[in-house]
Enzyme design. Structure first.
Site, PDB file in Angstrom:
ATOM      1  N   GLU A 108       0.214  75.967  10.616  1.00  0.00           N
ATOM      2  CA  GLU A 108      -1.167  75.553  10.844  1.00  0.00           C
ATOM      3  C   GLU A 108      -1.208  74.255  11.648  1.00  0.00           C
ATOM      4  O   GLU A 108      -0.340  73.408  11.502  1.00  0.00           O
ATOM      5  CB  GLU A 108      -1.858  75.277   9.508  1.00  0.00           C
ATOM      6  CG  GLU A 108      -1.978  76.484   8.637  1.00  0.00           C
ATOM      7  CD  GLU A 108      -2.576  76.153   7.272  1.00  0.00           C
ATOM      8  OE1 GLU A 108      -3.049  75.013   7.076  1.00  0.00           O
ATOM      9  OE2 GLU A 108      -2.570  77.036   6.415  1.00  0.00           O
ATOM     10  N   CYS A 127      -3.486  67.191  14.015  1.00  0.00           N
ATOM     11  CA  CYS A 127      -2.623  67.156  12.839  1.00  0.00           C
ATOM     12  C   CYS A 127      -1.595  68.284  13.019  1.00  0.00           C
ATOM     13  O   CYS A 127      -1.945  69.461  13.061  1.00  0.00           O
ATOM     14  CB  CYS A 127      -3.489  67.371  11.599  1.00  0.00           C
ATOM     15  SG  CYS A 127      -2.536  67.385  10.090  1.00  0.00           S
ATOM     16  N   CYS A 134       7.670  74.023   3.289  1.00  0.00           N
ATOM     17  CA  CYS A 134       8.208  72.695   2.963  1.00  0.00           C
ATOM     18  C   CYS A 134       9.107  72.809   1.739  1.00  0.00           C
ATOM     19  O   CYS A 134       8.830  73.575   0.814  1.00  0.00           O
ATOM     20  CB  CYS A 134       7.079  71.707   2.695  1.00  0.00           C
ATOM     21  SG  CYS A 134       7.690  70.037   2.327  1.00  0.00           S
ATOM     22  N   CYS A 138       5.590  69.332  -3.751  1.00  0.00           N
ATOM     23  CA  CYS A 138       4.585  68.492  -4.431  1.00  0.00           C
ATOM     24  C   CYS A 138       3.545  69.419  -5.066  1.00  0.00           C
ATOM     25  O   CYS A 138       3.110  70.393  -4.442  1.00  0.00           O
ATOM     26  CB  CYS A 138       3.919  67.535  -3.441  1.00  0.00           C
ATOM     27  SG  CYS A 138       5.106  66.486  -2.589  1.00  0.00           S
ATOM     28  N   CYS A 141       0.065  70.340  -3.377  1.00  0.00           N
ATOM     29  CA  CYS A 141       0.094  70.697  -1.954  1.00  0.00           C
ATOM     30  C   CYS A 141       0.321  72.196  -1.766  1.00  0.00           C
ATOM     31  O   CYS A 141       1.307  72.753  -2.272  1.00  0.00           O
ATOM     32  CB  CYS A 141       1.215  69.911  -1.269  1.00  0.00           C
ATOM     33  SG  CYS A 141       1.468  70.387   0.436  1.00  0.00           S
ATOM     34  N   CYS A 371      -3.548  71.025   4.105  1.00  0.00           N
ATOM     35  CA  CYS A 371      -2.422  71.663   4.763  1.00  0.00           C
ATOM     36  C   CYS A 371      -1.897  72.846   3.954  1.00  0.00           C
ATOM     37  O   CYS A 371      -1.770  72.776   2.746  1.00  0.00           O
ATOM     38  CB  CYS A 371      -1.352  70.627   5.077  1.00  0.00           C
ATOM     39  SG  CYS A 371       0.003  70.501   3.957  1.00  0.00           S
TER      40      CYS A 371
END
Ligand code: SAH
Ligand code: SF4
Length: 388
Positions: A108, A127, A134, A138, A141, A371
């Site tokens: 994205e 951004c 990832c 976290c 997220c 995100c």
């Protein structure tokens, strides 16, 4: 060293992988052309077509000999990306795209447009994603919850910026309701706050930033670029030694090890003492302010006690620390943003203790702006469509 070539997904019949020219610095492009018996000055011409004229094909490069254009067509590409989904917020100040990479991975990117305000002129901030997925997990997220796919190449990072740069060049934006304001037709800022952890993909991210910064390339000032990190201590130390004046943002999100380890597993590897020491050394080496991002999670890290602990933690950094409070964008994890009173109270405690801080205006909620959310939605929809 010239990075390994990629395949151009627009030409599936391809036998030889094509070189994505967006992965090359100007000297690397000169080297690449020299290896093919072409004059070095052609590199500057090509660079100018790509980064200043913003063309996305070789046929448009009219000052190159036809033979060279044909050769480039056969052996190179310019960051091929396929836009799979596009969304704009109702006020058109936030635009989000879902991009498909050559191997089918989805990432994205977001364009955020800010009208001129007082002395400051209009801004157009991209951004950018640095990885597909990832590895750091976290809990608040959406990207962290999908796991890690792979690092992006420098060209795949740059292509996201060029996509929006072309869009703005073709159709400059002016804020609705501000008729007198000058339309904005170029990218003014880049933040590495999309999917992924930029310092986990250190070399490709630095290569991309250098190309975007170079006068012959996209020519965006390093001070207009921000790298956001979950807190990878050795990479922060390495970054402090680079001669590149980018801004550093640290995702802090909790002021004690106990609290931070609960939402950010990385804290068990790099606890707060080590992280803050690396930030202090970064400040000493660069004399630059560091931003600490603090995602506000109602009832989790937004209490007056947490604000006091945060102020104490950052006090030794003095005026070199700035806190950016970010009311969490709700994800499937069930966190909620605090209300305006709790946010004000949290910030006042920081102010009273001399810690400069701001709050990020919420934007793009209607388009799943946090995100990883658009990809999550897209993949859920795809799963919901039965494959026969
Ligand atoms: N991996 C890097 C950069 C990408 S995340 C990092 O963690 O810093 C960019 C920022 O968005 C980080 O500060 C991250 O903590 C924050 N973020 C993640 N999920 C969020 C959510 N649901 N709402 C608001 N901010 C979020
Ligand atoms: Fe990764 Fe950053 Fe999300 Fe944490 S906040 S999971 S580091 S992208």
């Amino acid at each position: 060293m010239i990075p390994t070539p990629t395949t151009d997904m627009n030409t599936t019949q391809q036998t030889q992988p094509k070189t994505d020219l967006l992965t090359l610095t100007l000297p690397q492009l000169q080297e690449w052309l020299a290896a093919r018996g072409e004059a070095a000055f052609r590199a500057k011409q090509i660079y100018s077509w790509i980064y200043q004229q913003l063309v996305d094909n070789f046929a448009a490069m009219s000052n190159l000999p036809l033979k060279l254009r044909q050769r480039l067509e056969e052996e190179a590409c310019i960051g091929p990306l396929v836009v799979r989904s596009e969304m704009s917020s109702k006020d058109d100040r936030t635009r989000k795209i879902l991009l498909e990479l050559a191997d089918g991975k989805l990432i994205e990117s977001v364009l955020m447009l800010y009208p001129p305000l007082g002395e400051s002129s209009a801004r157009a901030t991209v951004c950018v994603s640095s990885q597909a997925g990832c590895a750091f997990g976290c809990t608040f997220c959406a990207t962290g919850q999908m796991g890690f796919d792979r690092h992006l190449q420098s060209g795949e990072i740059i292509a996201q910026v060029l996509h929006f740069a072309r869009e703005l060049r073709a159709t400059p934006w002016s804020a609705a309701g501000l008729p007198g304001s000058t339309p904005i037709d170029h990218i003014t800022n880049i933040v590495l706050m999309g999917m992924g952890e930029p310092l986990h993909n250190y070399d490709n991210v630095l290569q991309a930033l250098r190309i975007l910064n170079s006068a012959a390339g996209f020519n965006l000032g390093a001070r207009h670029m921000t790298v956001s990190t979950v807190g990878l201590v050795p990479a922060i130390r390495k970054l402090s030694q680079e001669q590149l004046q980018v801004n550093l943002a640290i995702s802090l999100h909790a002021p004690t090890n106990e609290a931070r380890s609960q939402t950010m597993p990385v804290n068990r590897k790099y606890p707060l003492e080590e992280l803050l020491a690396a930030c202090q050394d970064y400040i000493t080496a660069t004399r630059r302010q560091v931003t600490f991002e603090y995602v506000l999670l109602a009832g989790v890290n937004d209490t007056p006690e947490r604000a006091q602990q945060l102020a104490e933690l950052l006090a030794p950094l003095k005026q070199f620390a700035h806190v950016n409070c970010i009311p969490v964008n709700a994800t499937s994890a069930g966190y909620r943003p605090p209300g305006p009173d709790a946010i004000r109270a949290f910030r006042n405690i920081l102010f009273e203790r001399g810690i400069s801080n701001s709050v990020r205006a919420e934007r793009g909620d209607d388009i799943a702006a946090a995100c990883g959310q658009l990809r999550t939605r897209f993949e859920n929809r795809r799963k919901a469509i039965p494959v026969v």
